[in-house]
Design a protein around this motif. Sequence first.
Motif, short mmCIF file in Angstrom:
data_model
loop_
_atom_site.label_atom_id
_atom_site.label_comp_id
_atom_site.label_asym_id
_atom_site.label_seq_id
_atom_site.Cartn_x
_atom_site.Cartn_y
_atom_site.Cartn_z
N GLY A 133 0.76 -1.24 0.00
CA GLY A 133 0.00 0.00 0.00
C GLY A 133 0.80 1.29 0.00
O GLY A 133 0.23 2.38 0.03
N GLY A 134 2.12 1.20 -0.04
CA GLY A 134 2.96 2.40 -0.04
C GLY A 134 3.49 2.74 -1.43
O GLY A 134 2.98 2.26 -2.44
N LEU A 135 4.53 3.56 -1.45
CA LEU A 135 5.11 4.00 -2.71
C LEU A 135 6.44 3.33 -3.05
O LEU A 135 6.93 3.46 -4.16
CB LEU A 135 5.32 5.53 -2.69
N GLY A 136 7.05 2.68 -2.08
CA GLY A 136 8.32 1.99 -2.33
C GLY A 136 9.49 2.93 -2.59
O GLY A 136 10.42 2.58 -3.31
N LEU A 137 9.47 4.12 -1.99
CA LEU A 137 10.54 5.09 -2.21
C LEU A 137 11.74 4.78 -1.33
O LEU A 137 11.65 4.08 -0.32
CB LEU A 137 10.05 6.50 -1.91
N HIS A 138 12.89 5.33 -1.71
CA HIS A 138 14.12 5.17 -0.93
C HIS A 138 14.54 6.46 -0.24
O HIS A 138 15.09 6.43 0.85
CB HIS A 138 15.27 4.68 -1.81
N THR A 176 12.39 38.62 -1.74
CA THR A 176 13.40 38.41 -0.70
C THR A 176 13.93 36.99 -0.78
O THR A 176 13.16 36.04 -0.87
CB THR A 176 12.79 38.66 0.70
N ARG A 177 15.24 36.87 -0.76
CA ARG A 177 15.88 35.55 -0.83
C ARG A 177 16.38 35.12 0.55
O ARG A 177 16.81 35.94 1.34
CB ARG A 177 17.06 35.57 -1.80
N HIS A 178 16.33 33.81 0.77
CA HIS A 178 16.81 33.23 2.03
C HIS A 178 17.65 32.00 1.72
O HIS A 178 17.32 31.24 0.82
CB HIS A 178 15.64 32.78 2.92
N ASP A 179 18.69 31.80 2.51
CA ASP A 179 19.38 30.52 2.48
C ASP A 179 18.41 29.47 3.01
O ASP A 179 17.53 29.77 3.85
CB ASP A 179 20.63 30.54 3.36
N SER A 180 18.54 28.23 2.55
CA SER A 180 17.65 27.15 2.97
C SER A 180 18.44 25.94 3.43
O SER A 180 19.51 25.65 2.89
CB SER A 180 16.74 26.73 1.82
N HIS A 181 17.89 25.25 4.41
CA HIS A 181 18.43 23.95 4.82
C HIS A 181 17.85 22.89 3.90
O HIS A 181 16.67 22.93 3.55
CB HIS A 181 18.02 23.62 6.24
N LEU A 182 18.67 21.91 3.56
CA LEU A 182 18.23 20.71 2.86
C LEU A 182 18.30 19.56 3.86
O LEU A 182 19.34 19.34 4.48
CB LEU A 182 19.13 20.41 1.66
N HIS A 183 17.17 18.89 4.05
CA HIS A 183 17.08 17.72 4.93
C HIS A 183 16.68 16.53 4.08
O HIS A 183 16.01 16.69 3.05
CB HIS A 183 16.00 17.91 5.99
N ALA A 184 17.03 15.33 4.53
CA ALA A 184 16.58 14.12 3.83
C ALA A 184 16.48 12.96 4.81
O ALA A 184 17.13 12.94 5.86
CB ALA A 184 17.51 13.77 2.68
N ARG A 185 15.66 12.01 4.42
CA ARG A 185 15.50 10.76 5.18
C ARG A 185 15.49 9.63 4.17
O ARG A 185 14.86 9.73 3.11
CB ARG A 185 14.20 10.80 5.97
N LEU A 186 16.20 8.56 4.50
CA LEU A 186 16.28 7.38 3.64
C LEU A 186 15.45 6.25 4.24
O LEU A 186 15.28 6.17 5.46
CB LEU A 186 17.73 6.91 3.50
N SER A 187 14.98 5.38 3.39
CA SER A 187 14.20 4.23 3.87
C SER A 187 15.04 3.36 4.79
O SER A 187 14.50 2.68 5.66
CB SER A 187 13.68 3.40 2.69
N SER A 188 16.34 3.39 4.65
CA SER A 188 17.24 2.59 5.48
C SER A 188 17.61 3.26 6.80
O SER A 188 18.25 2.64 7.65
CB SER A 188 18.52 2.27 4.69
N ASP A 189 17.22 4.53 7.00
CA ASP A 189 17.50 5.21 8.26
C ASP A 189 16.67 4.59 9.38
O ASP A 189 15.48 4.32 9.21
CB ASP A 189 17.17 6.71 8.17
N GLU A 190 17.29 4.39 10.52
CA GLU A 190 16.56 3.90 11.70
C GLU A 190 16.07 5.13 12.47
O GLU A 190 16.89 5.85 13.02
CB GLU A 190 17.45 2.99 12.55
N VAL A 191 14.78 5.33 12.47
CA VAL A 191 14.19 6.51 13.07
C VAL A 191 13.14 6.10 14.09
O VAL A 191 12.23 5.33 13.77
CB VAL A 191 13.54 7.42 11.98
N GLU A 192 13.25 6.63 15.31
CA GLU A 192 12.23 6.41 16.32
C GLU A 192 11.05 7.31 16.03
O GLU A 192 11.23 8.42 15.51
CB GLU A 192 12.78 6.71 17.72
N ARG A 193 9.87 6.88 16.39
CA ARG A 193 8.69 7.72 16.18
C ARG A 193 8.76 8.94 17.09
O ARG A 193 9.13 8.81 18.25
CB ARG A 193 7.40 6.94 16.45
N PRO A 194 8.43 10.11 16.55
CA PRO A 194 8.49 11.33 17.38
C PRO A 194 7.40 11.35 18.45
O PRO A 194 6.41 10.71 18.37
CB PRO A 194 8.29 12.46 16.38
#
Length: 194
Positions: A133-138, A176-194
């Motif tokens: 039922g998901g998208l199978g993204l990495h 007006t321009r701003h510097d931006s942070h780039l964040h990413a998460r991978l399917s292989s990252d071990e992440v605890e639920r917030p």
Amino acid sequence: MTIRLEPTEVAAGDFSLRPFTAADEAGVGAALADPGILRWTAGTAVIRTPAEQRGRKWLATRIDGWARGNAVFAIADSATGELLGSVTVRDVHRIPDQAVVAYWVSPAARGRRLGARALDTAARWAFTAPTEGGLGLHRLSLDHALVNIGSCRVATRAGFLLEGTMRDYYVESDGTRHDSHLHARLSSDEVERP
């Protein structure tokens, strides 16, 4: 090539992720009255629309977003159905096995880590195999203007690691321009639920 996504609902305890409907217009309009939501997530076309029409304008490209490869979720209270925010997984597979995420939470729903929990839920769904039922993204990425500190907290709490700073990347509707942070998460990252 744009892929059509099947509109999906994801239950997550006290909230659910569901497709937006025209009935969400008033809730979206109320959320867009918040200066932060309007500034960081509405887009120039919505900002330039009269306030009383912003909810409809914002929804116009989101309700049918699924047909254009964008999983546009309303964050809704599980008990009441009240609109609490939005989380989007967009540009699915524009780059193989990747997408971009965006989110906002209505002012009345803040303070419960709802943004991080909804973003985490959307990420877990996006990483789930299509046969389940998901998208199978990495990889999922997101960016935010450095001055949008709240967005950085949401991203970090949801397991999206900071990868770098993009100089003058975000452009506000007034130029007006701003510097931006780039964040990413991978399917292989071990992440605890917030």
